[in-house]
Design an enzyme around this catalytic site. Sequence first.
Site, PDB file in Angstrom:
ATOM      1  N   TYR A 149       0.838  -1.203   0.000  1.00  0.00           N
ATOM      2  CA  TYR A 149       0.000   0.000   0.000  1.00  0.00           C
ATOM      3  C   TYR A 149       0.875   1.255   0.000  1.00  0.00           C
ATOM      4  CZ  TYR A 149      -3.737   3.201   1.522  1.00  0.00           C
ATOM      5  OH  TYR A 149      -4.644   4.234   1.626  1.00  0.00           O
ATOM      6  N   GLU A 151       4.176   1.780  -0.549  1.00  0.00           N
ATOM      7  CA  GLU A 151       5.075   1.978  -1.698  1.00  0.00           C
ATOM      8  C   GLU A 151       4.284   2.136  -2.998  1.00  0.00           C
ATOM      9  OE1 GLU A 151       7.909   2.898  -1.123  1.00  0.00           O
ATOM     10  OE2 GLU A 151       9.066   1.615   0.203  1.00  0.00           O
ATOM     11  N   LYS A 153       1.414   3.600  -3.261  1.00  0.00           N
ATOM     12  CA  LYS A 153       0.936   4.987  -3.258  1.00  0.00           C
ATOM     13  C   LYS A 153       2.089   5.964  -3.502  1.00  0.00           C
ATOM     14  CE  LYS A 153      -3.551   4.818  -2.179  1.00  0.00           C
ATOM     15  NZ  LYS A 153      -4.616   5.536  -2.915  1.00  0.00           N
ATOM     16  N   ASP A 277       3.164  -0.747  12.545  1.00  0.00           N
ATOM     17  CA  ASP A 277       2.038   0.141  12.866  1.00  0.00           C
ATOM     18  C   ASP A 277       2.591   1.501  13.324  1.00  0.00           C
ATOM     19  OD1 ASP A 277      -1.104  -0.581  13.680  1.00  0.00           O
ATOM     20  OD2 ASP A 277      -0.282   1.140  14.747  1.00  0.00           O
ATOM     21  N   PRO A 278       2.302   2.594  12.585  1.00  0.00           N
ATOM     22  CA  PRO A 278       2.871   3.893  12.989  1.00  0.00           C
ATOM     23  C   PRO A 278       2.440   4.292  14.400  1.00  0.00           C
ATOM     24  CG  PRO A 278       1.988   4.005  10.770  1.00  0.00           C
ATOM     25  CD  PRO A 278       1.545   2.686  11.332  1.00  0.00           C
ATOM     26  N   GLN A 280       2.542   7.400  15.793  1.00  0.00           N
ATOM     27  CA  GLN A 280       1.799   8.656  15.897  1.00  0.00           C
ATOM     28  C   GLN A 280       1.559   9.224  14.510  1.00  0.00           C
ATOM     29  OE1 GLN A 280       4.174  11.236  18.341  1.00  0.00           O
ATOM     30  NE2 GLN A 280       5.822  11.367  16.872  1.00  0.00           N
ATOM     31  N   ARG A 281       0.447   9.923  14.392  1.00  0.00           N
ATOM     32  CA  ARG A 281       0.170  10.527  13.094  1.00  0.00           C
ATOM     33  C   ARG A 281      -0.757  11.725  13.264  1.00  0.00           C
ATOM     34  NH1 ARG A 281      -2.449   6.632   9.603  1.00  0.00           N
ATOM     35  NH2 ARG A 281      -0.524   5.568   9.127  1.00  0.00           N
TER      36      ARG A 281
HETATM   37  P1  NAD Z   1     -12.582   1.819   0.152  1.00  0.00           P
HETATM   38  O1  NAD Z   1     -11.938   0.490   0.234  1.00  0.00           O
HETATM   39  O2  NAD Z   1     -13.950   1.968   0.738  1.00  0.00           O
HETATM   40  O3  NAD Z   1     -12.658   2.317  -1.342  1.00  0.00           O
HETATM   41  C1  NAD Z   1     -11.806   1.897  -2.370  1.00  0.00           C
HETATM   42  C2  NAD Z   1     -12.628   1.566  -3.593  1.00  0.00           C
HETATM   43  O4  NAD Z   1     -11.743   1.187  -4.660  1.00  0.00           O
HETATM   44  C3  NAD Z   1     -13.572   0.384  -3.351  1.00  0.00           C
HETATM   45  O5  NAD Z   1     -14.858   0.720  -3.814  1.00  0.00           O
HETATM   46  C4  NAD Z   1     -12.938  -0.735  -4.178  1.00  0.00           C
HETATM   47  O6  NAD Z   1     -13.880  -1.692  -4.620  1.00  0.00           O
HETATM   48  C5  NAD Z   1     -12.276   0.042  -5.293  1.00  0.00           C
HETATM   49  N1  NAD Z   1     -11.166  -0.667  -5.947  1.00  0.00           N
HETATM   50  C6  NAD Z   1     -10.156  -1.339  -5.343  1.00  0.00           C
HETATM   51  N2  NAD Z   1      -9.328  -1.844  -6.276  1.00  0.00           N
HETATM   52  C7  NAD Z   1      -9.832  -1.476  -7.489  1.00  0.00           C
HETATM   53  C8  NAD Z   1      -9.438  -1.720  -8.840  1.00  0.00           C
HETATM   54  N3  NAD Z   1      -8.345  -2.414  -9.126  1.00  0.00           N
HETATM   55  N4  NAD Z   1     -10.207  -1.215  -9.822  1.00  0.00           N
HETATM   56  C9  NAD Z   1     -11.337  -0.504  -9.534  1.00  0.00           C
HETATM   57  N5  NAD Z   1     -11.764  -0.264  -8.292  1.00  0.00           N
HETATM   58  C10 NAD Z   1     -11.016  -0.739  -7.279  1.00  0.00           C
HETATM   59  O7  NAD Z   1     -11.590   2.875   0.815  1.00  0.00           O
HETATM   60  P2  NAD Z   1     -11.733   4.448   1.062  1.00  0.00           P
HETATM   61  O8  NAD Z   1     -11.461   4.687   2.481  1.00  0.00           O
HETATM   62  O9  NAD Z   1     -12.971   4.976   0.457  1.00  0.00           O
HETATM   63  O10 NAD Z   1     -10.459   4.988   0.256  1.00  0.00           O
HETATM   64  C11 NAD Z   1     -10.571   5.626  -0.992  1.00  0.00           C
HETATM   65  C12 NAD Z   1      -9.215   6.152  -1.422  1.00  0.00           C
HETATM   66  O11 NAD Z   1      -8.740   7.096  -0.473  1.00  0.00           O
HETATM   67  C13 NAD Z   1      -8.153   5.052  -1.531  1.00  0.00           C
HETATM   68  O12 NAD Z   1      -7.347   5.319  -2.650  1.00  0.00           O
HETATM   69  C14 NAD Z   1      -7.358   5.222  -0.259  1.00  0.00           C
HETATM   70  O13 NAD Z   1      -6.038   4.806  -0.421  1.00  0.00           O
HETATM   71  C15 NAD Z   1      -7.462   6.719  -0.017  1.00  0.00           C
HETATM   72  N6  NAD Z   1      -7.293   7.016   1.412  1.00  0.00           N
HETATM   73  C16 NAD Z   1      -8.279   6.785   2.309  1.00  0.00           C
HETATM   74  C17 NAD Z   1      -8.069   7.044   3.657  1.00  0.00           C
HETATM   75  C18 NAD Z   1      -9.133   6.826   4.705  1.00  0.00           C
HETATM   76  O14 NAD Z   1      -8.842   7.009   5.891  1.00  0.00           O
HETATM   77  N7  NAD Z   1     -10.346   6.469   4.377  1.00  0.00           N
HETATM   78  C19 NAD Z   1      -6.829   7.540   4.087  1.00  0.00           C
HETATM   79  C20 NAD Z   1      -5.826   7.732   3.128  1.00  0.00           C
HETATM   80  C21 NAD Z   1      -6.081   7.489   1.794  1.00  0.00           C
HETATM   81  N1  UDP Z   2      -6.437  -0.455  15.844  1.00  0.00           N
HETATM   82  C1  UDP Z   2      -6.872  -0.935  17.073  1.00  0.00           C
HETATM   83  N2  UDP Z   2      -7.955  -1.761  17.116  1.00  0.00           N
HETATM   84  C2  UDP Z   2      -8.638  -2.118  15.989  1.00  0.00           C
HETATM   85  C3  UDP Z   2      -8.214  -1.612  14.734  1.00  0.00           C
HETATM   86  C4  UDP Z   2      -7.093  -0.782  14.703  1.00  0.00           C
HETATM   87  O1  UDP Z   2      -6.272  -0.638  18.122  1.00  0.00           O
HETATM   88  O2  UDP Z   2      -9.636  -2.869  16.109  1.00  0.00           O
HETATM   89  C5  UDP Z   2      -5.291   0.469  15.810  1.00  0.00           C
HETATM   90  C6  UDP Z   2      -4.227   0.122  14.769  1.00  0.00           C
HETATM   91  O3  UDP Z   2      -3.267  -0.761  15.308  1.00  0.00           O
HETATM   92  C7  UDP Z   2      -3.635   1.488  14.477  1.00  0.00           C
HETATM   93  C8  UDP Z   2      -4.826   2.452  14.644  1.00  0.00           C
HETATM   94  O4  UDP Z   2      -5.789   1.741  15.422  1.00  0.00           O
HETATM   95  O5  UDP Z   2      -2.667   1.822  15.433  1.00  0.00           O
HETATM   96  C9  UDP Z   2      -5.458   2.879  13.337  1.00  0.00           C
HETATM   97  O6  UDP Z   2      -5.689   1.715  12.572  1.00  0.00           O
HETATM   98  P1  UDP Z   2      -6.390   1.754  11.136  1.00  0.00           P
HETATM   99  O7  UDP Z   2      -6.288   0.385  10.563  1.00  0.00           O
HETATM  100  O8  UDP Z   2      -7.755   2.351  11.260  1.00  0.00           O
HETATM  101  O9  UDP Z   2      -5.551   2.806  10.298  1.00  0.00           O
HETATM  102  P2  UDP Z   2      -3.985   2.978   9.984  1.00  0.00           P
HETATM  103  O10 UDP Z   2      -3.168   2.113  10.906  1.00  0.00           O
HETATM  104  O11 UDP Z   2      -3.841   2.589   8.567  1.00  0.00           O
HETATM  105  O12 UDP Z   2      -3.773   4.408  10.261  1.00  0.00           O
END
Ligand code: NAD
Ligand code: UDP
Length: 326
Positions: A149, A151, A153, A277-278, A280-281
Amino acid sequence: MRYGEMKKVLVTGGAGFLGSHLCERLLAQGHEVLCVDNLFTGSRRNIAHLLGDSRFEFLRHDVTFPLYVEVDEIYNLACPASPVHYQFDPVQTTKTSVIGAINMLGLAKRLKAKVLQASTSEVYGDPEIHPQPEEYWGRVNPIGFRSCYDEGKRCAETLFFDYRRQHDMPVKVVRIFNTYGPRMHPNDGRVVSNLIVQALHGDPISIYGDGSQTRSFCYADDLIDAMIRMMDTGPDIVGPINIGNPGEFTILELAKLVIEMTGSKSPLVFKDLPPDDPKQRRPDITKAREILGWAPKIALRDGLAKTIDYFDAFLTEQRKTIAGGA
Ligand code: NAD
Ligand code: UDP
Ligand code: UDP
């Protein structure tokens, strides 16, 4: 295309959590929307309420294959976003980010269309700098479980900037920090959905590690607002621009808030911290404030209330369906 005119907008990943909110907002602004999704993590349910609108079209398609359509703007969101889903088929995750970006950039190049990449705070990895500004290059493990994911991105960002340099294209890159809200997948393993679903079921609340790691949670509506503002900027604004909510909470604080707001009696259970797992963010959103005139408006408590209502209704409907089928 003049300002205020109706545009035809492509949203890849449009049936997902954020994509469906984006499609909805673009339709509300009067545009035509082509939603492209392979339904890996997205669902028809997320866009069911849009299907009756004659300006909305759904195409089931995988972005790793070329796509020949005619549109004015492209939002590239296709990619599973939760660790559970993106690690399910990691090779496909990298292909989706990298080949998907190439195809969407190729499409945008042919159409001379603006194209926006939904990048992520994961490009910063497990950061040594806090909060993270856009200039920080990140600390990412290239060979770990999250690398497909992170790399993928990062490479997509590289492609966006190289297409701009080589072909002078109007590209835009936003780095999205943890975002939550209605239509998150109930089983996608992300912390907000997990905790709310567990609390509503009365199941133990899973805390990975000691719960002292932090995240910053942005409500979906705020995020969509920033994405559209970014797309509407002129050709000199490219990014990357962080978008997210700078309010920072430990996972333990989040769990306590969810328990309080749902009135749940669920106990906390502590589980192993996943690898890489990061700790802090938190976004530095100075650029988003200055360039987009944007800042999030929805406080965590208010956004959680809406998200809890959504999952409550969703789980009630699910229980009725199961009872009806039994
Ligand atoms: P999500 O999984 O709900 O949405 C992703 C969508 O992409 C899904 O509908 C999935 O079916 C579709 N998809 C996956 N692979 C595909 C492919 N090869 N061809 C066509 N469609 C495909 O996730 P989301 O949270 O809505 O995320 C949307 C975007 O935002 C993603 O690119 C994600 O990396 C980015 N993003 C989201 C968050 C967040 O916190 N929600 C944070 C950072 C980045
Ligand atoms: N996490 C948790 N319990 C859960 C799911 C996630 O404690 O049931 C923690 C996870 O280890 C991370 C944070 O919550 O530290 C955010 O996780 P998420 O998967 O939502 O996002 P990301 O790690 O990609 O920021
Ligand atoms: N592409 C696409 N739709 C288009 C134009 C291109 O899907 O309308 C794909 C095409 O399959 C190609 C990729 O985008 O593999 C990159 O296109 P580009 O023009 O940059 O590269 P080239 O075709 O020269 O390899």
